[in-house]
Design a protein around this motif. Sequence first.
Motif, PDB file in Angstrom:
ATOM      1  N   ASP A  50      -4.673   4.748  -1.703  1.00 20.79           N
ATOM      2  CA  ASP A  50      -3.599   4.085  -0.952  1.00 20.79           C
ATOM      3  C   ASP A  50      -3.448   2.623  -1.350  1.00 20.79           C
ATOM      4  O   ASP A  50      -2.409   2.011  -1.128  1.00 20.79           O
ATOM      5  N   GLU A  51      -4.470   2.065  -1.975  1.00 20.83           N
ATOM      6  CA  GLU A  51      -4.452   0.646  -2.321  1.00 20.83           C
ATOM      7  C   GLU A  51      -3.962   0.371  -3.751  1.00 20.83           C
ATOM      8  O   GLU A  51      -3.859  -0.781  -4.148  1.00 20.83           O
ATOM      9  N   GLN A  72      -1.531  -2.427  -4.670  1.00 22.32           N
ATOM     10  CA  GLN A  72      -2.006  -3.818  -4.640  1.00 22.32           C
ATOM     11  C   GLN A  72      -2.263  -4.364  -6.036  1.00 22.32           C
ATOM     12  O   GLN A  72      -2.438  -5.578  -6.209  1.00 22.32           O
ATOM     13  N   ARG A  92      -6.520   7.439   1.758  1.00 19.67           N
ATOM     14  CA  ARG A  92      -7.444   6.428   2.265  1.00 19.67           C
ATOM     15  C   ARG A  92      -8.879   6.707   1.832  1.00 19.67           C
ATOM     16  O   ARG A  92      -9.595   5.810   1.415  1.00 19.67           O
ATOM     17  N   GLN A  94     -16.510  -3.632   1.079  1.00 18.75           N
ATOM     18  CA  GLN A  94     -16.227  -2.265   0.649  1.00 18.75           C
ATOM     19  C   GLN A  94     -17.439  -1.573   0.057  1.00 18.75           C
ATOM     20  O   GLN A  94     -17.556  -0.360   0.137  1.00 18.75           O
ATOM     21  N   LYS A 109       0.861  -1.183   0.000  1.00 20.05           N
ATOM     22  CA  LYS A 109       0.000   0.000   0.000  1.00 20.05           C
ATOM     23  C   LYS A 109       0.894   1.228   0.000  1.00 20.05           C
ATOM     24  O   LYS A 109       2.075   1.133   0.325  1.00 20.05           O
ATOM     25  N   SER A 168      -9.325   5.840  -1.602  1.00 17.77           N
ATOM     26  CA  SER A 168      -8.867   4.465  -1.842  1.00 17.77           C
ATOM     27  C   SER A 168      -7.617   4.391  -2.715  1.00 17.77           C
ATOM     28  O   SER A 168      -7.228   3.317  -3.164  1.00 17.77           O
ATOM     29  N   LEU A 172      -8.940  -6.633  -4.007  1.00 19.09           N
ATOM     30  CA  LEU A 172      -8.744  -5.192  -3.884  1.00 19.09           C
ATOM     31  C   LEU A 172     -10.041  -4.534  -3.427  1.00 19.09           C
ATOM     32  O   LEU A 172     -10.048  -3.563  -2.688  1.00 19.09           O
ATOM     33  N   THR A 173     -11.171  -5.078  -3.879  1.00 20.20           N
ATOM     34  CA  THR A 173     -12.486  -4.649  -3.437  1.00 20.20           C
ATOM     35  C   THR A 173     -13.313  -5.891  -3.165  1.00 20.20           C
ATOM     36  O   THR A 173     -12.915  -6.996  -3.501  1.00 20.20           O
ATOM     37  N   ARG A 206     -11.524  -9.133   1.900  1.00  9.72           N
ATOM     38  CA  ARG A 206     -10.443  -8.190   2.195  1.00  9.72           C
ATOM     39  C   ARG A 206      -9.256  -8.953   2.760  1.00  9.72           C
ATOM     40  O   ARG A 206      -9.425  -9.807   3.629  1.00  9.72           O
TER      41      ARG A 206
END
Length: 194
Positions: A100-101, A104, A95, A149, A49, A98, A144-145, A119
Amino acid sequence: MDVVLILLTLPVSVPLVLVIAGFLVAQGRPVFYSQQRVGQGGRHFRIWKFCTMVPQADARLREHLRKNPNAAREWRLTQKLRHDPRVFSLGAFLRKSSLDELPQLWNILCGQMSLVGPRPITMPELVEKYRSHAPSYMKCRPGLTGLWQVSGRNRLRYSQRVQLDVAYATEQNLWLDLHILWRTIGTVLRGTGC
Protein backbone atom coordinates in the motif's frame (compact mmCIF):
# COMPACT_ATOMS: atom_id res chain seq x y z
CA MET A 1 20.98 7.09 -2.55
CA ASP A 2 17.17 7.43 -2.51
CA VAL A 3 16.89 8.35 -6.18
CA VAL A 4 19.42 5.73 -7.35
CA LEU A 5 17.67 2.91 -5.44
CA ILE A 6 14.23 3.96 -6.70
CA LEU A 7 15.46 4.11 -10.29
CA LEU A 8 16.99 0.63 -9.91
CA THR A 9 13.66 -0.78 -8.67
CA LEU A 10 11.50 0.84 -11.39
CA PRO A 11 11.35 -2.34 -13.55
CA VAL A 12 9.63 -4.07 -10.60
CA SER A 13 7.77 -1.20 -8.91
CA VAL A 14 6.06 0.27 -12.01
CA PRO A 15 4.41 -3.02 -13.10
CA LEU A 16 3.38 -3.67 -9.48
CA VAL A 17 1.75 -0.24 -9.24
CA LEU A 18 -0.16 -0.87 -12.49
CA VAL A 19 -1.34 -4.34 -11.41
CA ILE A 20 -2.49 -3.15 -7.97
CA ALA A 21 -4.25 -0.13 -9.51
CA GLY A 22 -5.99 -2.49 -11.95
CA PHE A 23 -7.25 -4.73 -9.14
CA LEU A 24 -8.57 -1.74 -7.19
CA VAL A 25 -10.35 -0.34 -10.25
CA ALA A 26 -11.83 -3.79 -11.00
CA GLN A 27 -13.29 -3.84 -7.47
CA GLY A 28 -14.76 -0.37 -7.95
CA ARG A 29 -12.41 1.13 -5.37
CA PRO A 30 -10.52 4.41 -5.53
CA VAL A 31 -6.88 3.75 -6.43
CA PHE A 32 -5.08 6.31 -4.28
CA TYR A 33 -5.50 7.83 -0.85
CA SER A 34 -3.71 11.01 0.18
CA GLN A 35 -3.38 12.93 3.41
CA GLN A 36 -1.45 15.92 4.71
CA ARG A 37 1.64 14.95 6.75
CA VAL A 38 4.41 16.89 8.47
CA GLY A 39 7.84 16.69 6.89
CA GLN A 40 11.34 17.94 7.51
CA GLY A 41 11.45 21.39 9.06
CA GLY A 42 7.71 21.25 9.76
CA ARG A 43 6.79 21.60 6.07
CA HIS A 44 3.49 19.97 5.12
CA PHE A 45 3.18 17.64 2.16
CA ARG A 46 0.59 15.29 0.70
CA ILE A 47 1.49 11.63 1.21
CA TRP A 48 0.24 9.02 -1.28
CA LYS A 49 -0.83 5.43 -0.62
CA PHE A 50 -3.00 2.85 -2.30
CA CYS A 51 -6.55 3.02 -0.97
CA THR A 52 -7.13 0.23 1.58
CA MET A 53 -10.22 1.50 3.42
CA VAL A 54 -13.95 1.44 2.88
CA PRO A 55 -15.95 4.67 2.35
CA GLN A 56 -16.85 6.57 5.55
CA ALA A 57 -13.91 4.88 7.30
CA ASP A 58 -13.68 7.48 10.09
CA ALA A 59 -17.34 7.01 11.07
CA ARG A 60 -16.90 3.23 11.02
CA LEU A 61 -13.84 3.53 13.27
CA ARG A 62 -15.66 5.74 15.79
CA GLU A 63 -18.57 3.29 15.98
CA HIS A 64 -16.24 0.30 16.33
CA LEU A 65 -14.27 1.94 19.16
CA ARG A 66 -17.51 2.95 20.92
CA LYS A 67 -18.76 -0.65 20.89
CA ASN A 68 -15.42 -2.38 21.64
CA PRO A 69 -13.51 -1.23 24.76
CA ASN A 70 -10.55 -3.53 23.99
CA ALA A 71 -10.22 -2.05 20.50
CA ALA A 72 -10.50 1.46 21.97
CA ARG A 73 -7.64 0.67 24.38
CA GLU A 74 -5.51 -0.75 21.53
CA TRP A 75 -6.19 2.39 19.48
CA ARG A 76 -5.23 4.71 22.36
CA LEU A 77 -1.92 2.89 22.85
CA THR A 78 -0.83 2.36 19.24
CA GLN A 79 -3.12 4.35 16.91
CA LYS A 80 -3.47 1.02 15.05
CA LEU A 81 -5.87 -1.94 15.19
CA ARG A 82 -4.99 -5.57 14.51
CA HIS A 83 -8.55 -6.11 13.23
CA ASP A 84 -9.41 -2.82 11.60
CA PRO A 85 -13.07 -2.65 10.45
CA ARG A 86 -12.20 0.08 7.95
CA VAL A 87 -9.94 -2.12 5.82
CA PHE A 88 -11.38 -4.25 2.97
CA SER A 89 -9.86 -7.64 2.06
CA LEU A 90 -7.52 -6.55 -0.75
CA GLY A 91 -6.57 -3.57 1.40
CA ALA A 92 -5.61 -5.92 4.24
CA PHE A 93 -3.29 -7.81 1.89
CA LEU A 94 -1.75 -4.57 0.62
CA ARG A 95 -1.11 -3.44 4.19
CA LYS A 96 0.29 -6.77 5.37
CA SER A 97 2.69 -6.86 2.41
CA SER A 98 3.41 -3.10 2.73
CA LEU A 99 2.48 -2.72 -0.95
CA ASP A 100 0.00 0.00 0.00
CA GLU A 101 2.99 2.30 0.49
CA LEU A 102 4.44 1.92 -3.03
CA PRO A 103 2.99 5.30 -4.17
CA GLN A 104 5.23 6.98 -1.60
CA LEU A 105 8.10 6.39 -4.01
CA TRP A 106 6.69 9.49 -5.72
CA ASN A 107 6.98 11.43 -2.43
CA ILE A 108 10.62 10.34 -2.25
CA LEU A 109 11.35 11.40 -5.83
CA CYS A 110 9.77 14.79 -5.03
CA GLY A 111 12.17 15.20 -2.07
CA GLN A 112 9.38 15.17 0.55
CA MET A 113 10.40 11.80 2.00
CA SER A 114 13.39 9.49 2.13
CA LEU A 115 13.63 5.70 1.92
CA VAL A 116 14.58 5.67 5.63
CA GLY A 117 13.45 8.03 8.36
CA PRO A 118 10.75 8.60 10.97
CA ARG A 119 7.26 7.50 9.92
CA PRO A 120 5.37 10.43 8.33
CA ILE A 121 2.83 11.75 10.82
CA THR A 122 -0.06 14.19 10.92
CA MET A 123 0.02 17.54 12.71
CA PRO A 124 -2.29 16.31 15.53
CA GLU A 125 0.11 13.39 16.13
CA LEU A 126 3.09 15.77 16.23
CA VAL A 127 1.36 17.99 18.79
CA GLU A 128 -0.34 15.34 20.93
CA LYS A 129 2.12 12.42 20.79
CA TYR A 130 5.58 13.83 20.03
CA ARG A 131 5.27 17.00 22.14
CA SER A 132 8.80 17.98 23.26
CA HIS A 133 10.27 15.46 20.80
CA ALA A 134 8.75 17.28 17.79
CA PRO A 135 12.07 19.02 16.90
CA SER A 136 13.79 15.62 16.67
CA TYR A 137 11.08 14.34 14.35
CA MET A 138 11.30 17.43 12.10
CA LYS A 139 15.11 17.20 11.92
CA CYS A 140 15.02 14.72 9.03
CA ARG A 141 12.79 13.71 6.15
CA PRO A 142 10.12 11.12 6.98
CA GLY A 143 10.84 7.65 5.63
CA LEU A 144 9.14 4.88 3.72
CA THR A 145 10.69 2.61 6.35
CA GLY A 146 12.46 3.24 9.64
CA LEU A 147 13.39 1.89 13.04
CA TRP A 148 9.73 1.55 14.04
CA GLN A 149 8.90 -0.68 11.07
CA VAL A 150 11.76 -3.09 11.78
CA SER A 151 11.52 -3.06 15.59
CA GLY A 152 8.07 -4.48 16.20
CA ARG A 153 5.85 -2.05 14.31
CA ASN A 154 2.24 -2.47 15.46
CA ARG A 155 3.25 -4.46 18.54
CA LEU A 156 4.82 -1.29 19.95
CA ARG A 157 3.09 1.44 21.90
CA TYR A 158 3.00 4.84 20.28
CA SER A 159 5.36 6.16 22.97
CA GLN A 160 7.93 3.54 21.91
CA ARG A 161 7.52 4.63 18.30
CA VAL A 162 8.31 8.21 19.32
CA GLN A 163 11.46 7.04 21.13
CA LEU A 164 12.60 5.09 18.06
CA ASP A 165 12.07 8.15 15.84
CA VAL A 166 14.10 10.28 18.29
CA ALA A 167 16.85 7.64 18.34
CA TYR A 168 16.95 7.58 14.55
CA ALA A 169 17.15 11.39 14.32
CA THR A 170 20.03 11.35 16.82
CA GLU A 171 21.98 8.45 15.27
CA GLN A 172 21.16 9.02 11.58
CA ASN A 173 23.95 7.83 9.27
CA LEU A 174 24.40 5.88 6.03
CA TRP A 175 25.21 2.56 7.75
CA LEU A 176 22.12 2.75 9.94
CA ASP A 177 20.01 3.48 6.84
CA LEU A 178 21.49 0.47 5.00
CA HIS A 179 20.90 -1.73 8.07
CA ILE A 180 17.25 -0.62 8.29
CA LEU A 181 16.73 -1.18 4.54
CA TRP A 182 18.15 -4.70 4.85
CA ARG A 183 15.94 -5.50 7.85
CA THR A 184 12.92 -4.06 6.02
CA ILE A 185 13.27 -6.71 3.31
CA GLY A 186 12.93 -9.43 5.96
CA THR A 187 10.00 -7.66 7.62
CA VAL A 188 8.12 -7.44 4.31
CA LEU A 189 8.91 -11.02 3.30
CA ARG A 190 7.70 -12.32 6.68
CA GLY A 191 4.49 -10.32 6.33
CA THR A 192 5.01 -8.48 9.60
CA GLY A 193 4.68 -5.13 7.88
CA CYS A 194 1.05 -4.38 8.78
